[in-house]
Design a protein around this motif. Structure first.
Motif, mmCIF file in Angstrom:
data_model
loop_
_atom_site.group_PDB
_atom_site.id
_atom_site.type_symbol
_atom_site.label_atom_id
_atom_site.label_comp_id
_atom_site.label_asym_id
_atom_site.label_seq_id
_atom_site.Cartn_x
_atom_site.Cartn_y
_atom_site.Cartn_z
ATOM 1 N N PHE A 125 2.411 13.415 -14.111
ATOM 2 C CA PHE A 125 3.590 12.999 -13.348
ATOM 3 C C PHE A 125 3.430 13.262 -11.864
ATOM 4 O O PHE A 125 2.930 14.307 -11.455
ATOM 5 C CB PHE A 125 4.852 13.683 -13.898
ATOM 6 N N HIS A 126 3.891 12.290 -11.087
ATOM 7 C CA HIS A 126 3.750 12.334 -9.626
ATOM 8 C C HIS A 126 5.107 12.131 -8.973
ATOM 9 O O HIS A 126 5.870 11.251 -9.372
ATOM 10 C CB HIS A 126 2.794 11.223 -9.176
ATOM 11 N N LEU A 127 5.385 12.945 -7.945
ATOM 12 C CA LEU A 127 6.590 12.773 -7.131
ATOM 13 C C LEU A 127 6.162 12.321 -5.744
ATOM 14 O O LEU A 127 5.303 12.950 -5.118
ATOM 15 C CB LEU A 127 7.350 14.105 -7.050
ATOM 16 N N HIS A 128 6.774 11.250 -5.266
ATOM 17 C CA HIS A 128 6.540 10.826 -3.878
ATOM 18 C C HIS A 128 7.334 11.736 -2.927
ATOM 19 O O HIS A 128 8.370 12.286 -3.299
ATOM 20 C CB HIS A 128 7.056 9.392 -3.669
ATOM 21 N N GLY A 129 6.860 11.866 -1.689
ATOM 22 C CA GLY A 129 7.651 12.512 -0.636
ATOM 23 C C GLY A 129 7.665 14.027 -0.644
ATOM 24 O O GLY A 129 8.212 14.641 0.280
ATOM 25 N N LEU B 131 0.841 -1.201 0.000
ATOM 26 C CA LEU B 131 0.000 0.000 0.000
ATOM 27 C C LEU B 131 0.873 1.248 0.000
ATOM 28 O O LEU B 131 1.873 1.328 0.716
ATOM 29 C CB LEU B 131 -0.908 0.053 1.231
ATOM 30 N N HIS B 132 0.456 2.226 -0.801
ATOM 31 C CA HIS B 132 1.110 3.543 -0.845
ATOM 32 C C HIS B 132 0.081 4.586 -0.416
ATOM 33 O O HIS B 132 -1.082 4.497 -0.806
ATOM 34 C CB HIS B 132 1.594 3.817 -2.271
ATOM 35 N N PHE B 133 0.520 5.556 0.374
ATOM 36 C CA PHE B 133 -0.376 6.593 0.886
ATOM 37 C C PHE B 133 -0.061 7.853 0.101
ATOM 38 O O PHE B 133 0.815 8.641 0.462
ATOM 39 C CB PHE B 133 -0.184 6.722 2.400
ATOM 40 N N HIS B 134 -0.780 7.991 -1.023
ATOM 41 C CA HIS B 134 -0.395 8.932 -2.059
ATOM 42 C C HIS B 134 -0.486 10.388 -1.593
ATOM 43 O O HIS B 134 -1.564 10.851 -1.226
ATOM 44 C CB HIS B 134 -1.281 8.721 -3.299
ATOM 45 N N GLY B 135 0.658 11.060 -1.629
ATOM 46 C CA GLY B 135 0.703 12.487 -1.300
ATOM 47 C C GLY B 135 1.255 12.779 0.078
ATOM 48 O O GLY B 135 1.671 13.909 0.344
ATOM 49 N N TYR C 88 -6.203 13.059 0.136
ATOM 50 C CA TYR C 88 -5.199 12.137 -0.374
ATOM 51 C C TYR C 88 -5.905 10.858 -0.791
ATOM 52 O O TYR C 88 -7.134 10.782 -0.786
ATOM 53 C CB TYR C 88 -4.131 11.857 0.705
ATOM 54 N N TRP C 89 -5.146 9.845 -1.105
ATOM 55 C CA TRP C 89 -5.737 8.525 -1.326
ATOM 56 C C TRP C 89 -4.679 7.485 -1.061
ATOM 57 O O TRP C 89 -3.499 7.823 -0.906
ATOM 58 C CB TRP C 89 -6.360 8.409 -2.711
ATOM 59 N N TYR C 90 -5.101 6.257 -0.930
ATOM 60 C CA TYR C 90 -4.125 5.181 -0.764
ATOM 61 C C TYR C 90 -4.430 4.110 -1.792
ATOM 62 O O TYR C 90 -5.583 3.932 -2.205
ATOM 63 C CB TYR C 90 -4.119 4.632 0.671
ATOM 64 N N HIS C 91 -3.360 3.447 -2.244
ATOM 65 C CA HIS C 91 -3.546 2.439 -3.284
ATOM 66 C C HIS C 91 -2.393 1.462 -3.270
ATOM 67 O O HIS C 91 -1.309 1.767 -2.774
ATOM 68 C CB HIS C 91 -3.694 3.101 -4.662
ATOM 69 N N SER C 92 -2.639 0.304 -3.846
ATOM 70 C CA SER C 92 -1.572 -0.672 -4.021
ATOM 71 C C SER C 92 -0.454 -0.050 -4.844
ATOM 72 O O SER C 92 -0.694 0.694 -5.792
ATOM 73 C CB SER C 92 -2.115 -1.895 -4.757
ATOM 74 N N HIS C 93 0.808 -0.359 -4.484
ATOM 75 C CA HIS C 93 1.935 0.055 -5.343
ATOM 76 C C HIS C 93 2.687 -1.163 -5.835
ATOM 77 O O HIS C 93 3.896 -1.147 -6.010
ATOM 78 C CB HIS C 93 2.849 1.043 -4.635
ATOM 79 N N GLN C 94 1.940 -2.247 -6.015
ATOM 80 C CA GLN C 94 2.433 -3.397 -6.762
ATOM 81 C C GLN C 94 2.075 -3.086 -8.204
ATOM 82 O O GLN C 94 0.986 -2.590 -8.492
ATOM 83 C CB GLN C 94 1.732 -4.671 -6.261
ATOM 84 N N PHE D 171 9.530 9.115 -8.890
ATOM 85 C CA PHE D 171 8.916 10.126 -9.756
ATOM 86 C C PHE D 171 8.435 9.352 -10.972
ATOM 87 O O PHE D 171 9.240 8.703 -11.653
ATOM 88 C CB PHE D 171 9.956 11.183 -10.157
ATOM 89 N N HIS D 172 7.123 9.358 -11.213
ATOM 90 C CA HIS D 172 6.633 8.522 -12.313
ATOM 91 C C HIS D 172 5.355 9.049 -12.913
ATOM 92 O O HIS D 172 4.626 9.841 -12.304
ATOM 93 C CB HIS D 172 6.422 7.072 -11.835
ATOM 94 N N CYS D 173 5.096 8.585 -14.143
ATOM 95 C CA CYS D 173 3.803 8.831 -14.761
ATOM 96 C C CYS D 173 2.786 8.001 -13.996
ATOM 97 O O CYS D 173 3.020 6.832 -13.705
ATOM 98 C CB CYS D 173 3.833 8.411 -16.222
ATOM 99 N N HIS D 174 1.636 8.596 -13.649
ATOM 100 C CA HIS D 174 0.667 7.858 -12.847
ATOM 101 C C HIS D 174 -0.328 7.064 -13.683
ATOM 102 O O HIS D 174 -1.242 6.445 -13.145
ATOM 103 C CB HIS D 174 -0.053 8.769 -11.856
ATOM 104 N N ILE D 175 -0.168 7.082 -15.006
ATOM 105 C CA ILE D 175 -0.962 6.164 -15.819
ATOM 106 C C ILE D 175 -0.394 4.771 -15.555
ATOM 107 O O ILE D 175 0.786 4.521 -15.787
ATOM 108 C CB ILE D 175 -0.890 6.552 -17.306
HETATM 109 CU CU1 C2O Z 1 -0.116 7.254 -6.355
HETATM 110 CU CU2 C2O Z 1 3.721 6.115 -6.992
HETATM 111 O O1 C2O Z 1 1.800 6.691 -6.653
#
Ligand code: C2O
Length: 584
Positions: free
Chosen positions: A418-422, A80-84, A125-131, A478-482
Motif C-alpha cells: 500500500f502506498h500513500l501519496h503526499g 506522470l506521477h512523481f512517486h514519493g 524516488y521514481w516517476y511513472h504514468s498514473h493513467q 491511498f492505494h495498492c500499488h499492484i
Molecule cells: Cu507510484 Cu499512486 O503511485
C-alpha cells in the motif's frame, strides 16, 4: 599574490553550484517505440524522445523540477506521477488522472512544475504514468534527489542506481481486458514473463576494489515483489522510500513494487573474482506459476572484465530482512495519540457483471467525472462534505494538522503493497499473516521510533496501522500499488484540508492543465457528477456495477456464463438449421 585559475574556480565552485541549484527542466515527448529488453520478445514500449529506457530524473534537494510533457502516443491518454514526493503546495502536479488532473489525451501537452524544497526531501524516488494500468508498458524510471547534507555522505565513494521490475511480453491493454473479464471471475492476475534490472538482463555493474558504494534500488514493477541479495557482500540499509535510517545490515531484502532502498556496499580488497547479485520475484503472488518461468534476474558486480561472471548459487530458502524494525535516522517519535482514524477493510469479490473487483469497506473505486481536486476547488464551503465527491471514490476528509491513523485490515489471502501519496507514514504496527483484523486491545507493543516510508506490505489476511500528520493540504490517493489492483478499484481518496487547499490553489490551476481537460472533454467544476448548480445532486455520476445477489459466487458465474454460451450456441444452431430448412 597570483591566484591560479583552478584555485579561483575551486573557490567559487560552491557558489556556482548554489546558483545552479535552481531548475531541472525536461521536455518529454512520449511515444511508442519498439524494444526487446529480455531478448525474447520485441514489443511496443512507451518511450520518451524516441528512447527507451526513459531517462532518470536527477535533482538536488531544493531544486525546481519542470517537465514539459507532450503526448504523442496517438492511441492512449497519459500523465506522470512523481512517486514519493510530498508536493507541498502543488497537489495539482501529483499526476493521478481523475484525482488531481484530467487525462492528457493524444496530441495534448501538460507541464509539471514543482519544487522539492518546501520540506527537505532527498533520496530515492521514481516517476511513472498514473493513467490506469499504463506504467508497466515502460513509462517509469528512477528519480534521484541528491543531498549535500546527507548524514551518510562521508560513508561512500560513489553511487549506483538499480531498478528492478517484472516484465510482460503483452501490452497492458489486452492484459487488462483478460484480467477484468467475466472469463476471469477469480481475479487471477496476469503472471509476468520475466524480470529486468535497469530495464535489461544480465547487467554488469563495474566496481573497484576497496570502495564503498551507495546502491539506490527501486522496484518499478507492476506486480511482483523482489527478493534482492548480493553474493558475499553485505548490504547496509541507510534509506527507505526517501527516509534516512540508522545504518542496518541485511543479507537479503524484500522490496515490494514501488518501494526503494539505499544500501551501502563495500567491495572486496582484490579484483580476483566477480560476484552475482539477484532479484527474485516473489512467486507467492502468482495464482499459477507458468512452466518454464524464470523468476530471477541476475546482475554482476564486475571487478575485472577478464574474469568469469559466475552463475548465482541456489538458495535453500528466502529469509529477508524485516523493514518494520528499521529506525529513522531523525528518531522521530511515534505519534502518541490519534485525532482521526480511518479504517479500511479490504477484500476481493465479484459484482453483477461477473468480473472480480477489489473493495475498501465494500466500495470499489471508480474515477469521478470531475477530478476530485477540481471538485474541492469549485464547491466553496461544501468541499468539506464527503457526499459531493461521489459514491465510488472511498473519500475521507481530513481536518488540518491532525494525527491521522489508517487501520487496514486485509481480508484477502494475498500480499498487498500500500502506498500513500503526499506523505510518508509511521508504520506503527504490522501483523503477521493470518492475524485477522486489527484489535487495538491485543497487539505487540508499538515501536517508540517507528519506521517511516511511503509504501508498505500488508501480509495475507493480516493488518497494518499507519500514522501521519495532516500537514499537507491536497488530494492524495491511498492505494495498492499492484497495477492490476489499481485497475480493479483498490483505491481510497484522501481529501486533506480542502478549505486550505482552496486558499492555496483557487484560481491557480495553470491554463495548460485546463486545456488538457478541454481537449479530453472532462469537466473541471462541480461535484463528482459534474453538477455545478446542486452539488448534492449526483445523478449521472460514474458508479460501479451492482452487487451480486447474496450467495452467488464466482463458480456460479462461470457456470452461468457457460450455460448462457451453450444456450446461445443452441439457439444459433436451431436458427441456422431452421433457416436452411426454409431455403430448401
Ligand atoms: Cu507510484 Cu499512486 O503511485
Amino acid at each position: 599574490m597570483a591566484i591560479s585559475l583552478s584555485n579561483f574556480l575551486f573557490a567559487i565552485c560552491p557558489l556556482l553550484s548554489l546558483i545552479s541549484a535552481g531548475t531541472v527542466t525536461h521536455d518529454f515527448e512520449v511515444s511508442w517505440i519498439y524494444a526487446n529488453p529480455d531478448g525474447s520478445q520485441n514489443r511496443p514500449v512507451m518511450g520518451i524522445n524516441g528512447q527507451w529506457p526513459i531517462p532518470t530524473i536527477t535533482a538536488t534537494k531544493g531544486d525546481r523540477i519542470i517537465v514539459n510533457l507532450k503526448n504523442s502516443l496517438g492511441n492512449e491518454s497519459t500523465s506522470l506521477h512523481f512517486h514519493g514526493l510530498y508536493m507541498n503546495g502543488s497537489t495539482h502536479m501529483d499526476g493521478p488522472i481523475g484525482v488531481t488532473q484530467c487525462e492528457i489525451p493524444p496530441g495534448s501537452s501538460f507541464t509539471y512544475n514543482f519544487t522539492v524544497n518546501l520540506i527537505d526531501q532527498p533520496g530515492t524516488y521514481w516517476y511513472h504514468s498514473h493513467q490506469r494500468g499504463q506504467y508497466p508498458d515502460g513509462l517509469r524510471a528512477p528519480l534521484i534527489v541528491h543531498d549535500t547534507d546527507s548524514p551518510h555522505k562521508n560513508l561512500y565513494d560513489e553511487e549506483i542506481v538499480l531498478s528492478f521490475s517484472d516484465w510482460y511480453h503483452d501490452l497492458m491493454n489486452p492484459l487488462l481486458a483478460q484480467f477484468l473479464s467475466i472469463a476471469n471471475p477469480s481475479g487471477a492476475e496476469p503472471v509476468p514473463d520475466s524480470s529486468l534490472l535497469n530495464e535489461t538482463r544480465d547487467l554488469s555493474v563495474k566496481v573497484e576494489p576497496g570502495k564503498t558504494y551507495l546502491v539506490r534500488m527501486v522496484n518499478m514493477g507492476a506486480f511482483a515483489a523482489q527478493y534482492v541479495w548480493f553474493e558475499d557482500h553485505t548490504m547496509q540499509i541507510v534509506e527507505v522510500d526517501g527516509i534516512y535510517t540508522e545504518p542496518t545490515d541485511a543479507d537479503m531484502i524484500y522490496m515490494t513494487v514501488a518501494q526503494r532502498y539505499s544500501v551501502l556496499i563495500t567491495t572486496k580488497n582484490t579484483s580476483d573474482a566477480n560476484f552475482a547479485f539477484v532479484g527474485s520475484m516473489d512467486q507467492d503472488l502468482f495464482d499459477t506459476v507458468p512452466e518454464g518461468l524464470n523468476p530471477n534476474v541476475t546482475g554482476w558486480l564486475v571487478y575485472n572484465d577478464a574474469n568469469e561472471k559466475p552463475a548465482p548459487k541456489e538458495l535453500q530458502a528466502f529469509d529477508p530482512f524485516d523493514d518494520y524494525t528499521l529506525v529513522p535516522q531523525d528518531k522521530e517519535e511515534i505519534y502518541d495519540h490519534v485525532d482521526q482514524q480511518i479504517t479500511l477493510d479490504m477484500k476481493m469479490d465479484n459484482l453483477d457483471d461477473g468480473e472480480n473487483y477489489a473493495f475498501f469497506n465494500d466500495i470499489t473505486y471508480v474515477a469521478p467525472k470531475v477530478p476530485t481536486l477540481y471538485t474541492a476547488l469549485s464547491t466553496g464551503a461544501n468541499a468539506t462534505n464527503p457526499v459531493i465527491y461521489g459514491a465510488n471514490t472511498n473519500q475521507f476528509i481530513l481536518a488540518e494538522n491532525q494525527v491521522v491513523e489508517i487501520v487496514l485490515n486485509n481480508d484477502d489471502p494475498g500480499k498487498h503493497p500500500f502506498h500513500l501519496h503526499g506523505h510518508a507514514f509511521q508504520v506503527v504496527y504490522r501483523s503477521e499473516e493470518e492475524a485477522g483484523f486489527y484489535d487495538p486491545n491485543n497487539h505487540t507493543a508499538f515501536p517508540s521510533t517507528p519506521m517511516r516510508r511511503d509504501t508498505i506490505l500488508v501480509r495475507p489476511n493480516g493488518n497494518i496501522v499507519l500514522r501521519f500528520r495532516s500537514d499537507n493540504p491536497g488530494i492524495w490517493l491511498f492505494h495498492c500499488h499492484i497495477e492490476w489492483h489499481v485497475a480493479s478499484g483498490l483505491i481510497a481518496t484522501i481529501i486533506e484540508s480542502p478549505l486550505s487547499l482552496q486558499s492555496q490553489l483557487d484560481g491557480r490551476i495553470p491554463a495548460n492543465h485546463l486545456q488538457a481537460c478541454a481537449d479530453a472533454g472532462t469537466p473541471t467544476a462541480g461535484n463528482a457528477a459534474g453538477n455545478t448548480k446542486d452539488v448534492f445532486d449526483l445523478s449521472g455520476e460514474n458508479t460501479s456495477p451492482g452487487t451480486l445477489p447474496a450467495g452467488f459466487e464466482a463458480k456460479g458465474i462461470v457456470a452461468l456464463v457457460f450455460s448462457c454460451i451453450a444456450a446461445f450456441l443452441g439457439m444459433a444452431v436451431i436458427s441456422w438449421y431452421g433457416l436452411s430448412e426454409i431455403k430448401k
